[in-house]
Write an enzyme that holds these catalytic residues in place. Sequence first.
Site, short mmCIF file in Angstrom:
data_model
loop_
_atom_site.label_atom_id
_atom_site.label_comp_id
_atom_site.label_asym_id
_atom_site.label_seq_id
_atom_site.Cartn_x
_atom_site.Cartn_y
_atom_site.Cartn_z
N CYS A 1 0.80 -1.23 0.00
CA CYS A 1 0.00 0.00 0.00
C CYS A 1 0.83 1.28 0.00
CB CYS A 1 -0.94 0.02 1.20
SG CYS A 1 -2.15 -1.31 1.18
N HIS B 1 -8.87 3.72 -2.06
CA HIS B 1 -7.45 3.42 -1.89
C HIS B 1 -6.96 2.60 -3.08
CE1 HIS B 1 -3.75 2.00 -0.28
NE2 HIS B 1 -4.18 1.06 0.53
N CYS C 1 0.41 2.57 6.24
CA CYS C 1 0.77 1.22 6.62
C CYS C 1 0.80 0.37 5.36
CB CYS C 1 -0.23 0.64 7.62
SG CYS C 1 -1.95 0.65 7.06
#
Length: 402
Positions: free
Chosen positions: A91, A358, A388
């Site tokens: 991510c 996202h 994260c």
Amino acid sequence: MQDAFIYDHVRTPRGRGRLDGALHEITPIQLTTQVLASLRDRTELDTNLIEDVLMGCVMPIGEQGCNIARVAALQAGYAETVAGFQLNRFCASGLEAVNLASARVMCGELDAAVGGGVECMSRVAIASDGGACYSDPQTNWQTWYIPQGIGADMIATLDGYSRADVDAYAVESQRRAGIARSQGFFKGSLTEVRDILGQVVLAQDEAIRPATTLEDLAKLKPAFVALGEQSGFDGVMLQRYPQTERIEHVHTGGNSSCIVDGAAAVLVGNKSFGERTGLKPRARIRSFVSLGSEPAIMLTGPAAASRKALAKAGMTVSDIDLFEVNEAFASVVMRFMNELDVPHNKVNVNGGSIAMGHPLGATGAMLLGTVLDELERRGLSTALITLCAAAGMATATIIERV
């Protein structure tokens, strides 16, 4: 060492990552090509001066494989001398791409580069790249692999966040994002996405639901109960944290980041690059770090990464005007704010991934651009961006306006 400056940035709107999403018909290579072309056109950039394009991509297979950075740069009409590099830090990939580009500028290897990312989640699904963490029991056992949603619920359990708490955070994210979109706060960095006929298919973020209420979210069922209880992951997590009697499953599709398509690009260069092009730097990269953290929960690294980035910059939390913390799940940001004692009015002030989505490989670059625009709008100076990442990692970057 020389300074690395951000000269400009651009992103696509985020489209719902579903078959009926506005960007589903746009392939990853088309999306990346359009964002690179937009960055070139808006800066009137001579691409002979760009030495590399680094693009984060978390599922680099199929349509997103084959070094999408290099191929998209060629398709966008960049000079053939521009190299391309595709990278995956889960991510945090988009922010890591900007950091790596900046590091290479700082050490003198490059004068200018583009860092960013892409993810077309409606076309290339999460986990479609496979890997030992999904299929090898020995690897699962040795690395404490547990799906992220259960880790988010474990954070809520350990920290005492109720379902009402995480839902309230999500409603506020939607509210802030709705205001930002309606007030045009994102327009300066958005590029319209067009189909092969040249028609606009998406001009603004598609997933925001500003009318969302606590009552709406309360109707949603927890998303990770079956996965945790029937697949045994709750039991594995409780072995890691035996002081906890049970996991309270509080996260739903409404208080977790939504699946979307999108791409982003950030132009980074040294001082001489700006002098040659006539471009004015908008911000300086102060510091950046990536680190590992507890792999079972997987989501607790942003605070540690931020502390390390602050130490490298010789700064403290009080020196930062605005924070962008990726809203993978509501509890992730709530823990960050509590751990670093940062008030919510300085964090994700225009909403976050719960509201907007996202797009895994692109999000970090998008967050950096969003907060830079907001620093300029408010007349502020410094920002910290952190995400994260899977397998218990985190990345953080500090920027300062110039």
